[in-house]
Design a protein around this motif. Structure first.
Motif, PDB file in Angstrom:
ATOM      1  N   PHE A   1       8.712  -1.852  -9.843  1.00 34.87           N
ATOM      2  CA  PHE A   1       7.558  -2.425  -9.162  1.00 34.87           C
ATOM      3  C   PHE A   1       8.041  -2.953  -7.814  1.00 34.87           C
ATOM      4  CE2 PHE A   1       3.909  -5.793  -9.589  1.00 34.87           C
ATOM      5  CZ  PHE A   1       3.251  -5.192  -8.529  1.00 34.87           C
ATOM      6  N   THR A   2       8.026  -2.096  -6.831  1.00 39.31           N
ATOM      7  CA  THR A   2       8.622  -2.378  -5.519  1.00 39.31           C
ATOM      8  C   THR A   2       8.161  -3.696  -4.917  1.00 39.31           C
ATOM      9  OG1 THR A   2       8.893  -0.049  -5.021  1.00 39.31           O
ATOM     10  CG2 THR A   2       8.789  -1.555  -3.157  1.00 39.31           C
ATOM     11  N   VAL A   3       6.853  -3.911  -4.885  1.00 42.64           N
ATOM     12  CA  VAL A   3       6.328  -5.107  -4.232  1.00 42.64           C
ATOM     13  C   VAL A   3       6.814  -6.359  -4.942  1.00 42.64           C
ATOM     14  CG1 VAL A   3       4.235  -6.334  -3.539  1.00 42.64           C
ATOM     15  CG2 VAL A   3       4.311  -3.848  -3.404  1.00 42.64           C
ATOM     16  N   LEU A   4       6.879  -6.305  -6.264  1.00 45.88           N
ATOM     17  CA  LEU A   4       7.279  -7.463  -7.053  1.00 45.88           C
ATOM     18  C   LEU A   4       8.750  -7.805  -6.824  1.00 45.88           C
ATOM     19  CD1 LEU A   4       6.545  -9.549  -9.257  1.00 45.88           C
ATOM     20  CD2 LEU A   4       7.263  -7.862 -10.944  1.00 45.88           C
TER      21      LEU A   4
ATOM     22  N   ILE B   1       0.859  -1.189   0.000  1.00 43.15           N
ATOM     23  CA  ILE B   1       0.000   0.000   0.000  1.00 43.15           C
ATOM     24  C   ILE B   1       0.895   1.238   0.000  1.00 43.15           C
ATOM     25  CG2 ILE B   1      -1.873   1.245   1.169  1.00 43.15           C
ATOM     26  CD1 ILE B   1      -2.688  -1.572   0.382  1.00 43.15           C
ATOM     27  N   ASP B   2       0.743   2.105  -0.991  1.00 46.77           N
ATOM     28  CA  ASP B   2       1.550   3.326  -1.069  1.00 46.77           C
ATOM     29  C   ASP B   2       3.029   2.976  -0.904  1.00 46.77           C
ATOM     30  OD1 ASP B   2       2.129   6.068  -1.228  1.00 46.77           O
ATOM     31  OD2 ASP B   2       1.978   6.328   0.942  1.00 46.77           O
ATOM     32  N   SER B   3       3.498   2.025  -1.704  1.00 40.52           N
ATOM     33  CA  SER B   3       4.820   1.449  -1.458  1.00 40.52           C
ATOM     34  C   SER B   3       5.926   1.956  -2.387  1.00 40.52           C
ATOM     35  CB  SER B   3       4.736  -0.080  -1.573  1.00 40.52           C
ATOM     36  OG  SER B   3       4.217  -0.466  -2.824  1.00 40.52           O
ATOM     37  N   GLU B   4       5.621   2.911  -3.248  1.00 41.67           N
ATOM     38  CA  GLU B   4       6.665   3.426  -4.130  1.00 41.67           C
ATOM     39  C   GLU B   4       7.765   4.093  -3.318  1.00 41.67           C
ATOM     40  OE1 GLU B   4       7.303   6.349  -8.017  1.00 41.67           O
ATOM     41  OE2 GLU B   4       5.335   6.211  -7.063  1.00 41.67           O
ATOM     42  N   LEU B   5       9.008   3.767  -3.643  1.00 39.96           N
ATOM     43  CA  LEU B   5      10.154   4.325  -2.927  1.00 39.96           C
ATOM     44  C   LEU B   5      10.349   5.790  -3.298  1.00 39.96           C
ATOM     45  CD1 LEU B   5      12.631   3.702  -1.083  1.00 39.96           C
ATOM     46  CD2 LEU B   5      13.912   3.283  -3.201  1.00 39.96           C
ATOM     47  N   THR B   6      10.368   6.658  -2.281  1.00 38.90           N
ATOM     48  CA  THR B   6      10.651   8.077  -2.464  1.00 38.90           C
ATOM     49  C   THR B   6      11.545   8.519  -1.311  1.00 38.90           C
ATOM     50  OG1 THR B   6       8.844   8.989  -1.101  1.00 38.90           O
ATOM     51  CG2 THR B   6       8.291   8.364  -3.373  1.00 38.90           C
TER      52      THR B   6
ATOM     53  N   PHE C   1       6.886  -7.961   9.044  1.00 33.47           N
ATOM     54  CA  PHE C   1       6.092  -7.082   8.190  1.00 33.47           C
ATOM     55  C   PHE C   1       7.036  -6.341   7.248  1.00 33.47           C
ATOM     56  CE2 PHE C   1       3.816  -7.822  12.078  1.00 33.47           C
ATOM     57  CZ  PHE C   1       2.520  -8.026  11.677  1.00 33.47           C
ATOM     58  N   ILE C   2       6.747  -6.397   5.958  1.00 37.76           N
ATOM     59  CA  ILE C   2       7.546  -5.725   4.942  1.00 37.76           C
ATOM     60  C   ILE C   2       6.640  -4.730   4.236  1.00 37.76           C
ATOM     61  CG2 ILE C   2       8.909  -6.023   2.843  1.00 37.76           C
ATOM     62  CD1 ILE C   2       9.420  -8.918   3.789  1.00 37.76           C
ATOM     63  N   CYS C   3       7.015  -3.461   4.269  1.00 38.02           N
ATOM     64  CA  CYS C   3       6.122  -2.423   3.736  1.00 38.02           C
ATOM     65  C   CYS C   3       6.884  -1.119   3.598  1.00 38.02           C
ATOM     66  CB  CYS C   3       4.925  -2.233   4.675  1.00 38.02           C
ATOM     67  SG  CYS C   3       5.371  -1.759   6.361  1.00 38.02           S
ATOM     68  N   ALA C   4       6.182  -0.091   3.185  1.00 36.98           N
ATOM     69  CA  ALA C   4       6.756   1.256   3.168  1.00 36.98           C
ATOM     70  C   ALA C   4       6.637   1.875   4.551  1.00 36.98           C
ATOM     71  CB  ALA C   4       6.036   2.116   2.133  1.00 36.98           C
TER      72      ALA C   4
END
Length: 277
Positions: free
Chosen positions: A122-125, A69-74, A89-92
């Motif tokens: 594609f961060t999650v992938l 969810i909202d996981s794009e790296l910035t 747990f792996i997430c942003a």
């Protein structure tokens, strides 16, 4: 056998959820993948946190939870891996873990730093899958990230108790598939502040003075069915996550309507409980 769960806002139409599963199996064939939900509202961090918080406890210790969810790296949204309550747990780092860890202190937290080893858009992938499979093989968090002392915290979505301890001011944090409205007021908070006092719960003109332990408890089954108030009855209940929930008995948003529709409630709307002296 390791278990990896997926909670995302990908939906079921697009290829993303299937692509993530394929990438996991390509990396580690023996893992077991479980979908918690791919129907989180887009970028809805609070909704995702509520879902994962009330699902993860039913999995065995050591389960790895990918939250997409909202996981794009910035620069303001780095990636983290957290060991919490014997789960991973792996997430942003967007505040979602702070909602899950409200009452539990994480055992270990790292900022994931393997991005230079993975080519991805594609961060999650890619990054999340690599991190999850590393843990599933028995790897440590220190290999995929650097220690993190604190995580981003979301504010403004916790219930507020007034100084006189006579009022709890809460908000809607989730609307489920039946249109039931979940507040951020827990049974524990309600009982700690209420101390058995009579009360009035108010939300957009709806008033209730009783909270049930189950939906069916609200129905008087001792009287003839034709005379009892049943389908369409409005009620408040402590749900399976021990949050106060407003509901319509046997509601159906497409026929008899739901609490969200009939009460006019949505995310962040106010729910107030006033206690009598």
């Amino acid at each position: 056998m390791a278990i990896i769960t997926l909670t995302t806002d990908f939906g079921e139409k697009d290829p993303f959820a299937g692509a993530v599963k394929g990438a996991i199996y390509s990396e580690l064939e023996t893992v077991r993948i479980v979908d918690i939900s791919h129907s989180v509202s887009p970028f809805h961090i609070t909704e995702a946190a509520y879902i994962i918080q009330n699902a993860y406890k039913n999995f065995p210790n050591g389960t790895i939870h990918i939250i997409g969810i909202d996981s794009e790296l910035t620069p303001e949204n780095n990636h983290i891996a957290v060991k919490l309550d014997d789960h991973y747990f792996i997430c942003a780092n967007n505040g979602i873990v702070s909602l899950i860890t409200r009452d539990i202190v994480p055992t270990e937290m790292v900022e994931i730093n393997i991005h230079n080893r993975v080519t991805t858009n594609f961060t999650v992938l890619d990054v999340f899958v690599q991190a999850a499979c590393h843990i599933a093989r028995g790897g440590t968090l220190g290999v995929i990230g650097k220690p993190l002392s604190e995580i981003k915290s979301l504010t403004g979505i916790q219930p507020v108790v007034n100084k006189s301890q006579k009022q709890i001011l809460g908000n809607v944090i989730y609307v489920d598939n039946y249109g039931n409205v979940v507040s951020n007021i827990t049974r524990k908070l309600f009982e700690d502040i209420g101390k058995g006092r009579e009360f009035k719960l108010e939300a957009r003109g709806v008033e209730m003075s009783k909270i049930y332990n189950t939906y069916s408890e609200a129905i008087n089954f001792t009287i003839d069915r034709s005379k009892r108030e049943e389908d369409g009855k409005k009620l408040a209940v402590f749900n399976s996550g021990n949050y106060i929930e407003l509901a319509i008995y046997k509601s159906n948003p497409s026929t008899v309507g739901s609490a969200a529709q009939l009460f006019g409630l949505d995310f962040r709307d106010t729910i107030t409980i006033n206690f009598q002296d």
